[in-house]
Design an enzyme around this catalytic site. Structure first.
Site, short mmCIF file in Angstrom:
data_model
loop_
_atom_site.label_atom_id
_atom_site.label_comp_id
_atom_site.label_asym_id
_atom_site.label_seq_id
_atom_site.Cartn_x
_atom_site.Cartn_y
_atom_site.Cartn_z
N ASN A 150 47.34 30.01 36.48
CA ASN A 150 48.18 29.51 35.37
C ASN A 150 49.10 28.36 35.77
O ASN A 150 49.35 27.45 34.99
CB ASN A 150 48.95 30.66 34.71
CG ASN A 150 49.94 31.31 35.63
OD1 ASN A 150 49.67 31.49 36.81
ND2 ASN A 150 51.09 31.66 35.11
N GLY A 226 49.20 37.45 40.78
CA GLY A 226 48.04 37.58 39.90
C GLY A 226 48.19 38.81 39.03
O GLY A 226 49.31 39.26 38.76
N SER A 227 47.08 39.38 38.64
CA SER A 227 47.12 40.49 37.69
C SER A 227 47.53 41.80 38.38
O SER A 227 47.34 41.97 39.59
CB SER A 227 45.74 40.66 37.06
OG SER A 227 44.80 40.99 38.07
N GLU A 248 53.30 39.84 43.16
CA GLU A 248 53.91 39.31 41.92
C GLU A 248 52.85 39.46 40.83
O GLU A 248 51.87 38.73 40.82
CB GLU A 248 54.28 37.84 42.10
CG GLU A 248 55.26 37.59 43.23
CD GLU A 248 56.61 38.24 43.02
OE1 GLU A 248 56.96 38.52 41.86
OE2 GLU A 248 57.30 38.49 44.02
N CYS A 282 53.69 33.73 33.34
CA CYS A 282 54.00 35.16 33.49
C CYS A 282 55.37 35.48 32.90
O CYS A 282 55.65 36.64 32.61
CB CYS A 282 53.92 35.55 34.95
SG CYS A 282 54.96 34.50 35.97
N GLU A 461 60.23 37.04 45.88
CA GLU A 461 60.05 35.72 46.49
C GLU A 461 61.33 34.92 46.30
O GLU A 461 62.27 35.38 45.67
CB GLU A 461 58.86 35.01 45.83
CG GLU A 461 57.54 35.75 46.02
CD GLU A 461 56.35 34.98 45.47
OE1 GLU A 461 56.47 34.42 44.37
OE2 GLU A 461 55.31 34.96 46.16
P1 NAD Z 1 43.78 37.63 39.01
O1 NAD Z 1 44.47 38.84 39.52
O2 NAD Z 1 42.50 37.79 38.33
O3 NAD Z 1 43.51 36.61 40.22
C1 NAD Z 1 44.54 36.14 41.05
C2 NAD Z 1 43.95 35.71 42.38
O4 NAD Z 1 43.44 36.85 43.05
C3 NAD Z 1 42.79 34.74 42.26
O5 NAD Z 1 42.86 33.79 43.30
C4 NAD Z 1 41.58 35.65 42.43
O6 NAD Z 1 40.43 34.99 42.89
C5 NAD Z 1 42.10 36.62 43.45
N1 NAD Z 1 41.41 37.92 43.49
C6 NAD Z 1 40.70 38.53 42.51
N2 NAD Z 1 40.20 39.70 42.95
C7 NAD Z 1 40.61 39.85 44.23
C8 NAD Z 1 40.44 40.86 45.21
N3 NAD Z 1 39.73 41.98 44.97
N4 NAD Z 1 41.02 40.69 46.42
C9 NAD Z 1 41.76 39.60 46.68
N5 NAD Z 1 41.94 38.59 45.79
C10 NAD Z 1 41.39 38.72 44.58
O7 NAD Z 1 44.85 36.87 38.10
P2 NAD Z 1 44.62 35.55 37.23
O8 NAD Z 1 43.80 35.90 36.05
O9 NAD Z 1 44.20 34.44 38.13
O10 NAD Z 1 46.12 35.23 36.78
C11 NAD Z 1 46.74 35.78 35.65
C12 NAD Z 1 47.62 36.94 36.05
O11 NAD Z 1 48.60 36.53 37.00
C13 NAD Z 1 48.42 37.50 34.88
O12 NAD Z 1 48.39 38.90 34.94
C14 NAD Z 1 49.83 36.98 35.13
O13 NAD Z 1 50.87 37.77 34.58
C15 NAD Z 1 49.88 37.01 36.61
N6 NAD Z 1 50.93 36.14 37.12
C16 NAD Z 1 52.04 36.72 37.65
C17 NAD Z 1 53.07 35.91 38.12
C18 NAD Z 1 54.31 36.51 38.72
O14 NAD Z 1 55.07 35.78 39.34
N7 NAD Z 1 54.57 37.79 38.58
C19 NAD Z 1 52.95 34.51 38.05
C20 NAD Z 1 51.79 33.98 37.50
C21 NAD Z 1 50.78 34.80 37.04
#
Ligand code: NAD
Length: 482
Positions: A150, A226-227, A248, A282, A461
């Site tokens: 994002n 990420g998620s 995060e 997020c 962070e």
């Molecule tokens: P995602 O979890 O699908 O992917 C994030 C990253 O993790 C990507 O680089 C992906 O390739 C990698 N990944 C996926 N599976 C993995 C595994 N099994 N092992 C290691 N790495 C793996 O998230 P997304 O769809 O890219 O991003 C959106 C999500 O991120 C939303 O839930 C959003 O709320 C969250 N987000 C959180 C913050 C925060 O600061 N809390 C900031 C931005 C986005």
């Protein structure tokens, strides 16, 4: 077609698999590049390079590390236009937004941690009778940084900069959906003459290369954004290996509006906190609670302003809402709009895909969507949608709105609008959120702790928190008494 290779040991290299993934331009819905489909073999190479580079990098003075990081920050600033265009092409966000927020912030991240490490100090504790304890804060070694799509370069650099500043070497992976600016960062590091192996950037799927980073025994810490689902998977693998973890994760942030708020400021900001970056931040406030006396006025004005937002070509200066990042994510957002309808929600505006014309006819666009008539505890109000979709709900008392706000499994951020100082402090204290904004949104001081509670994450962070995460404290106790 552009081939996005891995950056290992200071060089651009093809993945061991020799395979590449398609990378889409969301504005047009077409493939425009290919990114390395990396796996554990590439991780092995990257870790070996990072391990070799570690002793020298860790032994540099903080001034020397400062100079490298400042050079990277300067090069990012010098390439503002091209990086902003790349970010927009890869992610679908308006170019003006990437130019105003994403790329300046990526540069600021390097600049901030370059200077922070110069001020980083550790503690000493003196005891009676001639004993002193002092704390050494030493780099961990090779660390892994994994980031989402994002805010691609913004969040990638938010992890890499403190890790490097603290003297670690890094194996980093951007999202496979938005690899372009991470690739360009590799070129910038080469120009900055960053020693080979200090930063290694791998591309590819999370379940392949991401998982291989997480489980590599020589990677001492994982900083992940990420998620919540993937965060839980990373914790499942890395926690029994006793790796340091910073997670995060997702959010479902409340935006609480009291009748005594500064109305214009609230309305302008709420428009941004709902729909900026297509609602894919997020920290966006997706559940909007409005005190009942203000509800109808707010609803009318908010819907009118949301309808006036222009959904269009990310390259155009007057575009407010660009493209959704991918077709899969577009489908997810649309499915939540259908769920909201099935749960009894009334769509006040938006609610559908937008078809643009010409070259953008296959792009992924959704009109800003406002929904009312839903209960606070239905799925639409409990699950993360992560798109330009918000719900509005009236409330009567402070206790009631706190109950609504804290009802989700998440606890990332919250926004509160009131001119009543006492109420602002009371509500801030009682909200389940790692970050609370009062009468503002997304104002960020990089020194403050950043992160969420509950299922929004573990750890913080920013500022000293990040430097503490990326270092190991060691207490040394010296008895110099007679
Ligand atoms: P995602 O979890 O699908 O992917 C994030 C990253 O993790 C990507 O680089 C992906 O390739 C990698 N990944 C996926 N599976 C993995 C595994 N099994 N092992 C290691 N790495 C793996 O998230 P997304 O769809 O890219 O991003 C959106 C999500 O991120 C939303 O839930 C959003 O709320 C969250 N987000 C959180 C913050 C925060 O600061 N809390 C900031 C931005 C986005």
């Amino acid at each position: 077609m552009l081939k996005i290779k891995n950056y290992i040991n200071g060089k651009l290299v093809a993945p061991a698999s020799k395979k590449y993934l398609d990378v889409y331009e969301p504005a047009a819905g077409k493939v425009y590049a290919q990114a390395a489909d990396s796996d554990h073999r590439d991780v092995q190479k990257a870790v070996a390079a990072a391990q070799k580079a570690f002793p020298k990098w860790a032994a540099l003075s903080v001034e020397e590390r400062y100079h490298y990081l400042i050079e990277i920050a300067n090069l990012i600033t010098n390439n503002l236009d091209s990086l902003a265009k790349a970010e927009s092409r890869d992610n679908g966000k308006p170019v003006w937004l990437a130019k105003k927020v994403d790329i300046p912030r990526a540069s600021a991240n390097f600049r901030f941690f370059a200077t922070a490490i110069m001020q980083y100090a550790s503690e000493a504790h003196e005891m009676a009778g001639g004993t002193i304890n002092y704390t050494l804060r030493q780099p961990l070694g090779v660390v892994g940084c994994i980031s989402p799509w994002n805010l691609p370069l913004y969040l990638f650099s938010w992890k890499i900069a403190p890790a490097l500043a603290a003297g670690n070497t890094v194996v980093a992976k951007p999202s496979e959906i938005t690899p372009l600016t991470a690739y360009l960062l590799g070129e910038i590091c080469t120009q900055a003459k960053l020693p080979p192996g200090v930063l290694n950037i791998l591309h590819g799927y999370g379940h392949k290369v991401g998982a291989a980073i997480t489980k590599h025994a020589q990677i001492k810490a994982i900083s992940f954004t990420g998620s919540t689902r993937v965060g839980a998977e990373i914790a499942r693998v890395a926690a029994p290996m006793f790796k340091k973890l910073s997670l995060e994760l997702g959010g479902k942030n409340p935006n609480i509006i009291f009748s005594d708020c500064n109305y214009k400021k609230m309305l302008d900001t709420t428009l941004r906190s709902s729909f900026a970056n297509q609602g894919q931040i997020c920290l966006c406030g997706s559940r909007i609670f409005v005190e009942r006396p203000l509800y109808n006025r707010f609803k009318k004005d908010f819907v009118k302003q949301a309808q006036a937002l222009k959904v269009g070509n990310p390259k155009h200066k007057d575009t407010n809402i660009g493209a959704i990042v991918s077709e899969q994510h577009l489908e997810k957002i649309l499915s939540y709009i259908e769920l909201a309808k099935a749960e009894g929600g009334k769509i006040l505006c938006g609610g559908a895909r937008v078809k643009l014309s010409g070259k953008l006819a296959n792009g992924y666009y959704v009109r800003p969507t406002i929904i009312e008539g839903l209960l606070y505890d239905c799925r639409t109000n409990q699950e993360e949608i992560f798109g330009p979709v918000v719900t509005i709900m009236p409330f009567d008392t402070t206790e009631e709105v706190l109950h609504f706000a804290n009802s989700t499994p998440y606890g990332l951020s919250a926004t509160v609008w009131t001119e009543n100082l006492t109420r602002a402090h009371v509500v801030a204290k009682k909200l389940d959120a790692g970050i609370v904004w009062i009468n503002t949104w997304l104002k960020r001081d990089l020194r403050t702790p950043f992160g969420g509670m509950k299922q929004s994450g573990v750890g913080r962070e920013g500022g000293w928190e990040a430097l503490r995460f990326f270092t190991e404290p060691k207490n040394v106790c010296v008895d110099y008494g007679s």
